[in-house]
Design a protein around this motif. Structure first.
Motif, short mmCIF file in Angstrom:
data_model
loop_
_atom_site.label_atom_id
_atom_site.label_comp_id
_atom_site.label_asym_id
_atom_site.label_seq_id
_atom_site.Cartn_x
_atom_site.Cartn_y
_atom_site.Cartn_z
N GLU A 76 40.07 39.73 45.44
CA GLU A 76 39.05 41.52 46.18
C GLU A 76 39.37 40.50 47.06
O GLU A 76 39.88 41.37 48.20
CB GLU A 76 38.63 41.43 45.60
CG GLU A 76 39.28 42.07 44.71
CD GLU A 76 40.02 43.66 44.16
OE1 GLU A 76 39.64 44.05 45.26
OE2 GLU A 76 40.12 43.20 43.40
N TRP A 111 31.95 47.38 39.45
CA TRP A 111 32.14 47.15 38.44
C TRP A 111 31.57 47.17 37.79
O TRP A 111 32.40 47.74 36.03
CB TRP A 111 33.48 46.67 38.94
CG TRP A 111 34.41 46.99 39.54
CD1 TRP A 111 34.78 48.68 40.10
CD2 TRP A 111 35.86 46.20 40.60
NE1 TRP A 111 35.81 48.63 41.24
CE2 TRP A 111 35.63 47.37 41.43
CE3 TRP A 111 35.81 44.75 40.14
CZ2 TRP A 111 36.50 46.89 42.20
CZ3 TRP A 111 36.44 44.63 41.63
CH2 TRP A 111 37.20 45.65 42.45
N TYR A 123 37.65 47.82 34.98
CA TYR A 123 38.46 47.39 35.09
C TYR A 123 38.24 46.06 34.11
O TYR A 123 36.92 45.74 34.18
CB TYR A 123 38.43 47.50 37.04
CG TYR A 123 38.90 48.30 37.71
CD1 TYR A 123 39.87 49.08 37.51
CD2 TYR A 123 38.40 48.09 39.20
CE1 TYR A 123 39.56 50.25 38.42
CE2 TYR A 123 38.59 49.62 39.99
CZ TYR A 123 39.28 50.59 39.62
OH TYR A 123 39.59 50.99 40.62
N CYS A 124 39.23 46.00 34.18
CA CYS A 124 39.78 44.13 32.87
C CYS A 124 39.62 43.47 34.27
O CYS A 124 40.62 43.18 34.94
CB CYS A 124 40.56 45.06 32.24
SG CYS A 124 40.15 45.93 31.09
N LEU A 163 42.80 41.85 37.57
CA LEU A 163 41.92 42.63 37.16
C LEU A 163 43.56 43.94 36.47
O LEU A 163 44.00 44.02 37.72
CB LEU A 163 40.92 43.10 37.73
CG LEU A 163 40.80 43.65 38.91
CD1 LEU A 163 40.70 45.57 39.22
CD2 LEU A 163 39.91 42.73 40.14
N ALA A 164 42.92 44.38 35.77
CA ALA A 164 43.58 45.77 36.16
C ALA A 164 42.44 46.81 35.09
O ALA A 164 42.39 46.33 33.75
CB ALA A 164 45.06 45.07 35.30
N GLY A 165 42.76 48.10 35.00
CA GLY A 165 42.27 49.36 34.47
C GLY A 165 42.17 50.52 34.98
O GLY A 165 42.19 50.95 36.40
N ARG A 195 38.66 53.52 36.23
CA ARG A 195 37.17 53.43 36.75
C ARG A 195 37.68 55.42 37.03
O ARG A 195 38.18 55.86 37.52
CB ARG A 195 36.42 52.94 37.44
CG ARG A 195 36.66 52.65 38.72
CD ARG A 195 35.64 52.36 39.45
NE ARG A 195 36.21 52.18 40.81
CZ ARG A 195 35.78 52.16 41.67
NH1 ARG A 195 34.28 52.55 41.90
NH2 ARG A 195 35.78 52.74 42.87
N ALA A 223 43.61 50.83 38.57
CA ALA A 223 43.70 49.93 39.97
C ALA A 223 44.54 48.64 39.67
O ALA A 223 44.24 48.00 37.35
CB ALA A 223 42.86 49.78 40.18
N TYR A 224 44.96 47.54 39.96
CA TYR A 224 45.01 46.17 39.53
C TYR A 224 45.57 45.66 40.86
O TYR A 224 45.53 46.04 42.24
CB TYR A 224 46.32 46.36 39.10
CG TYR A 224 48.17 46.68 39.40
CD1 TYR A 224 48.47 45.76 40.06
CD2 TYR A 224 47.94 47.91 39.17
CE1 TYR A 224 49.47 46.27 41.14
CE2 TYR A 224 49.34 48.82 40.39
CZ TYR A 224 49.85 47.74 40.92
OH TYR A 224 51.22 48.36 42.04
#
Length: 165
Positions: free
Chosen positions: A27, A52, A63-64, A77-79, A81, A94-95
């Motif tokens: 990030e 998160w 987010y995973c 990460l991707a997912g 919220r 987001a990813y």
């Protein structure tokens, strides 16, 4: 509650405290933020990660962390919220992936798996993704995912397009 999502090559699973160093590094990496108006500092990345984890605790999804099947390294990460967009409750897709994972098409595969999960499990909440207009690779990803342009505006310091499914 989401446990994990598997694709042909990837596993998306809930964020865990052990993911913090990898996710904060991704990030706050200048390369992954080259089109953001301001580079997040590590303390900002820590706060994002905390938010998160809190979202996961409250909603049972978010987010995973993304890794290759059989692998242990967090690639990105991707997912989704929850967020408010205008006066509407939406799921923000987001990813973001570490530069070492770029070029593998994970940025299509992981978000697609997240959207497929959302459309099965949370079909009443629309999915929205916001992309900086200068981010041509992400605009191509959005197209491949079947999103359509919803609106364009200045958003968080840059001209962005908002897309919906």
């Amino acid at each position: 509650m989401l446990r994990e999502i598997k694709t042909e090559r990837l596993v998306l699973r809930p964020l865990a405290e052990a993911d913090r160093p990898a996710v904060v590094a991704i990030e706050t990496d200048p390369a992954t933020n080259r089109l953001n108006p301001a580079l997040p500092a590590p303390p900002d990345g820590e706060l994002l990660f905390d938010s998160w984890l809190a979202h996961w605790a409250e909603h049972g999804y978010g987010y995973c962390a993304v890794r290759e099947r059989g692998g242990t390294e967090v690639l990105g990460l991707a997912g989704v919220r929850l967020r408010r967009f205008r006066d509407e409750r939406v799921l923000n897709l987001a990813y973001r992936f570490a530069p070492a994972a770029w070029g593998e098409r994970y940025a299509v595969e992981a978000p697609r798996a997240a959207v497929d999960w959302v459309e099965r499990e949370l079909p009443a909440i629309p999915v929205l993704i916001s992309v900086n207009v200068a981010n041509t690779p992400s605009l191509r990803v959005v197209e491949r995912l079947g999103f359509t342009k919803y609106e364009e505006e200045e958003y968080e310091g840059a001209v962005s397009r908002h897309f919906r499914r």
